[in-house]
Every structure is written in C-alpha cells, then in structure tokens.
Design a protein around this motif. Structure first.
Motif, PDB file in Angstrom:
ATOM      1  N   GLY A   1      30.672  76.868  26.783  1.00  0.00           N
ATOM      2  CA  GLY A   1      30.534  75.648  27.578  1.00  0.00           C
ATOM      3  C   GLY A   1      31.600  74.650  27.189  1.00  0.00           C
ATOM      4  N   ASP A   2      31.430  73.438  27.657  1.00  0.00           N
ATOM      5  CA  ASP A   2      32.374  72.369  27.351  1.00  0.00           C
ATOM      6  C   ASP A   2      32.140  71.895  25.923  1.00  0.00           C
TER       7      ASP A   2
ATOM      8  N   GLN B   1      23.053  70.528  17.278  1.00  0.00           N
ATOM      9  CA  GLN B   1      22.747  70.887  18.670  1.00  0.00           C
ATOM     10  C   GLN B   1      23.893  70.477  19.601  1.00  0.00           C
ATOM     11  N   ASP B   2      25.104  70.823  19.195  1.00  0.00           N
ATOM     12  CA  ASP B   2      26.253  70.460  20.017  1.00  0.00           C
ATOM     13  C   ASP B   2      26.283  71.201  21.345  1.00  0.00           C
ATOM     14  N   TRP B   3      25.478  72.286  21.469  1.00  0.00           N
ATOM     15  CA  TRP B   3      25.397  72.984  22.747  1.00  0.00           C
ATOM     16  C   TRP B   3      24.761  72.119  23.833  1.00  0.00           C
ATOM     17  N   ARG B   4      24.038  71.085  23.417  1.00  0.00           N
ATOM     18  CA  ARG B   4      23.466  70.137  24.386  1.00  0.00           C
ATOM     19  C   ARG B   4      24.492  69.103  24.865  1.00  0.00           C
ATOM     20  N   ARG B   5      25.683  69.163  24.290  1.00  0.00           N
ATOM     21  CA  ARG B   5      26.803  68.284  24.633  1.00  0.00           C
ATOM     22  C   ARG B   5      26.516  66.809  24.336  1.00  0.00           C
ATOM     23  N   PRO B   6      26.039  66.494  23.138  1.00  0.00           N
ATOM     24  CA  PRO B   6      25.953  65.086  22.736  1.00  0.00           C
ATOM     25  C   PRO B   6      27.359  64.547  22.509  1.00  0.00           C
ATOM     26  N   SER B   7      27.467  63.283  22.210  1.00  0.00           N
ATOM     27  CA  SER B   7      28.778  62.689  21.982  1.00  0.00           C
ATOM     28  C   SER B   7      29.379  63.207  20.675  1.00  0.00           C
ATOM     29  N   ALA B   8      30.698  63.067  20.576  1.00  0.00           N
ATOM     30  CA  ALA B   8      31.368  63.465  19.335  1.00  0.00           C
ATOM     31  C   ALA B   8      30.829  62.673  18.155  1.00  0.00           C
ATOM     32  N   GLY B   9      30.553  61.400  18.367  1.00  0.00           N
ATOM     33  CA  GLY B   9      30.012  60.567  17.297  1.00  0.00           C
ATOM     34  C   GLY B   9      28.666  61.044  16.818  1.00  0.00           C
ATOM     35  N   SER B  10      27.822  61.475  17.771  1.00  0.00           N
ATOM     36  CA  SER B  10      26.494  61.980  17.409  1.00  0.00           C
ATOM     37  C   SER B  10      26.606  63.273  16.598  1.00  0.00           C
ATOM     38  N   ILE B  11      27.467  64.181  17.035  1.00  0.00           N
ATOM     39  CA  ILE B  11      27.651  65.439  16.316  1.00  0.00           C
ATOM     40  C   ILE B  11      28.145  65.165  14.899  1.00  0.00           C
TER      41      ILE B  11
END
Length: 233
Positions: free
Chosen positions: A187-188, A156-166
């Motif tokens: 997006g970003d 769910q990287d579209w939610r913009r979690p941290s790089a570590g979480s992804i």
C-alpha cells in the motif's frame, strides 16, 4: 548471549512470550527493525537508502509474488547486508489454518523465489501475515529451518497514520531487545518512509540497531564439509 545455530537449524529458539513460540524479542539488547510485504519498486529503494544513510541493517519479510516480480530489489537487499524473512507467497493470512502440506509448499515456494534472485541466500525467518499464528505454521517453519518472527512494537503503519504518529509510537515504545514491525510495501507507505527520518537517528542514539542473525553455513573447503566449531550445535 546470542544462540549459535548450526546448518539447517533456525538461528533463534522458540520464545515462550510469543504466539505459539514465535519470537517477540531479539534475545539480546539489540533492537531489530523489520519491514513487511515487499519488495516494492517505489518504496523499498527509499527504505534501503535511508538505512544505508544511517548505517543500519534490518530484516525484510518478503512476499513471494513480489520477489518474483522484482528480483533486482531482492538482490539489492542482499547487497546491502540485510537479513531475509519469508512472508508467504501471497500474504495469506489464513495460511496457518491450512494443512501442513499446503503450509510447507507455500513457504518452500517463497524461499525458492528468494534464492532464484539471490542464489545461496539464507532465509532464516518466517513471519505469518496478519500475525495469525498457529502451532502448525510455527512447526513447519521450524522444520524448514526458519525462526517464526513476531514483534514487540507495532505502530500499525498499515492503517496509514501520519509519519509523526508512526515515529512517536516507535520512538516511545521501543525498549532493549525489541523487534519493530514496519511496512515498505502493501500500500501507500510514504508515511512510514518519512517516519524513518525520525526513527533511525532517535533509536540509533539509544540502542544498537541490527539485522536479526542469519545463522551459519557448514564450513567447506575444496568441496568437503568440515566439522563445526566447538559450541555450534
């Protein structure tokens, strides 16, 4: 064993575990990275550079309006040996609920834009925006010669979690045959790009990473079609 598909046919068969028969796995031990919503002039080149650095081929699910805006990036994706996937003309989440004629027109328009950028390109996959699959959209994609492509792992990287979480989600959840959903646009996506610096070496040590198979073209010589080899259907 990877199915061998003939001209104009989807490279992979329907899969019972996926929504309406869409693919949730590669069907082999190989793991596939997929990138949605591009191309993007800032983020797609960064993703391509990292894939090149680690020697990984991936599958790019492209949005038609972005293809039209940035055809040079589509050509770069092709030059780097990645596989194309159609992601609708405007990232239409409701496309699968529309009449089949409208679905077909949307998918063909997107494929035509990709081929305008890369003449002769094979567009072998379709991914429904939002994963909002319906039986009609899977059927139309198949009629056009595309496999409907779902996924196994979604950070769910579209939610913009941290790089570590992804990176943690992808590295811990990926198993043999997984299809991984990531985004290089829409997006970003700086966190996704940063996460690739962990994902690519981690998965590369544990699995064979590769683009999904693009299918085959009919054999040709001097402008004439030759019969397919034994085993091609």
């Amino acid at each position: 064993m990877q199915p061998v598909s003939g001209p104009g046919r989807p490279p992979l068969p329907l899969e019972h575990g996926g929504p309406f028969g869409s693919r949730r796995t590669t069907g082999t031990p190989q793991v596939a990275l997929t990138f949605d919503d591009g191309p993007d002039p800032a983020q797609t080149p960064q993703a391509l550079a990292l894939l090149r650095q680690y020697g990984v081929k991936a599958t790019f699910c492209l949005v038609g309006i972005n293809v039209k805006a940035f055809p040079g990036l589509v050509r770069q994706i092709a030059r780097d040996g990645h596989t194309f996937c159609n992601h609708s003309w405007r990232h239409d989440i409701r496309l699968g609920a529309r009449p089949k004629a409208a679905i077909r027109a949307d998918l063909l328009r997107t494929n035509e834009a990709i081929r305008a950028a890369v003449p002769g390109a094979r567009v072998s996959y379709y991914r429904q925006p939002g994963g909002a699959w319906t039986a009609p959209v899977v059927a139309v994609a198949r009629e056009i010669g595309m496999t409907s492509l779902h996924w196994t792992v979604d950070p769910q990287d579209w939610r913009r979690p941290s790089a570590g979480s992804i990176a943690s989600t992808v590295n811990s959840s990926t198993t043999s045959g997984a299809i991984i959903l990531l985004h290089d646009a829409g997006g970003d996506r700086r966190s996704t790009i940063a996460a690739l610096r962990s994902i690519l070496p981690n998965l590369g040590r544990r699995f064979q990473l590769g683009a999904l198979p693009p299918g085959i073209d009919p054999p040709r010589m001097h402008g004439h079609e030759w019969p397919l080899k034994v085993g091609q259907t």
